[in-house]
Design a protein around this motif. Structure first.
Motif, short mmCIF file in Angstrom:
data_model
loop_
_atom_site.label_atom_id
_atom_site.label_comp_id
_atom_site.label_asym_id
_atom_site.label_seq_id
_atom_site.Cartn_x
_atom_site.Cartn_y
_atom_site.Cartn_z
N SER A 150 21.73 -30.17 -3.38
CA SER A 150 22.16 -28.79 -3.54
C SER A 150 23.63 -28.68 -3.14
N GLU A 165 23.52 -19.53 -4.63
CA GLU A 165 23.41 -20.97 -4.47
C GLU A 165 22.61 -21.65 -5.57
N SER A 166 21.56 -21.00 -6.05
CA SER A 166 20.70 -21.61 -7.07
C SER A 166 21.44 -21.80 -8.39
N SER A 167 22.48 -21.02 -8.64
CA SER A 167 23.23 -21.15 -9.89
C SER A 167 24.48 -22.01 -9.74
#
Length: 82
Positions: free
Chosen positions: A9, A41-43
């Motif tokens: 991540s 954060e996920s993108s």
């Protein structure tokens, strides 16, 4: 930003030095940036990100700070694609 596909991540750091202002101001901005990054954060592309700010960022509205961060992340994603 440094792209590293081996990272699970995005790894994010914040560099706000004394010229930015008092510890209270630096910590407030750091908390705001952390919250904004957490929701995005996920993108984000896996890599190393280091965010800093000039003195002009002190007192910036949260929504305006979010807009600036979104533009910056869009630029970073565009660079990765090209």
């Amino acid at each position: 930003m440094f792209v590293d596909a081996s990272l699970p991540s995005p790894q994010v750091g914040y560099a706000l030095g004394r010229p930015f202002g008092s510890a209270v101001r630096r910590n407030r901005l750091r908390r705001q940036l952390r919250e904004l990054v957490k929701t995005r954060e996920s993108s984000m592309v896996a890599g190393v990100y280091v965010f800093g700010a000039s003195r002009r960022a002190d007192g910036t509205e949260f929504s305006e700070l979010a807009t600036h961060l979104d533009r910056l992340l869009a630029k970073a994603a565009e660079k990765v694609r090209s």
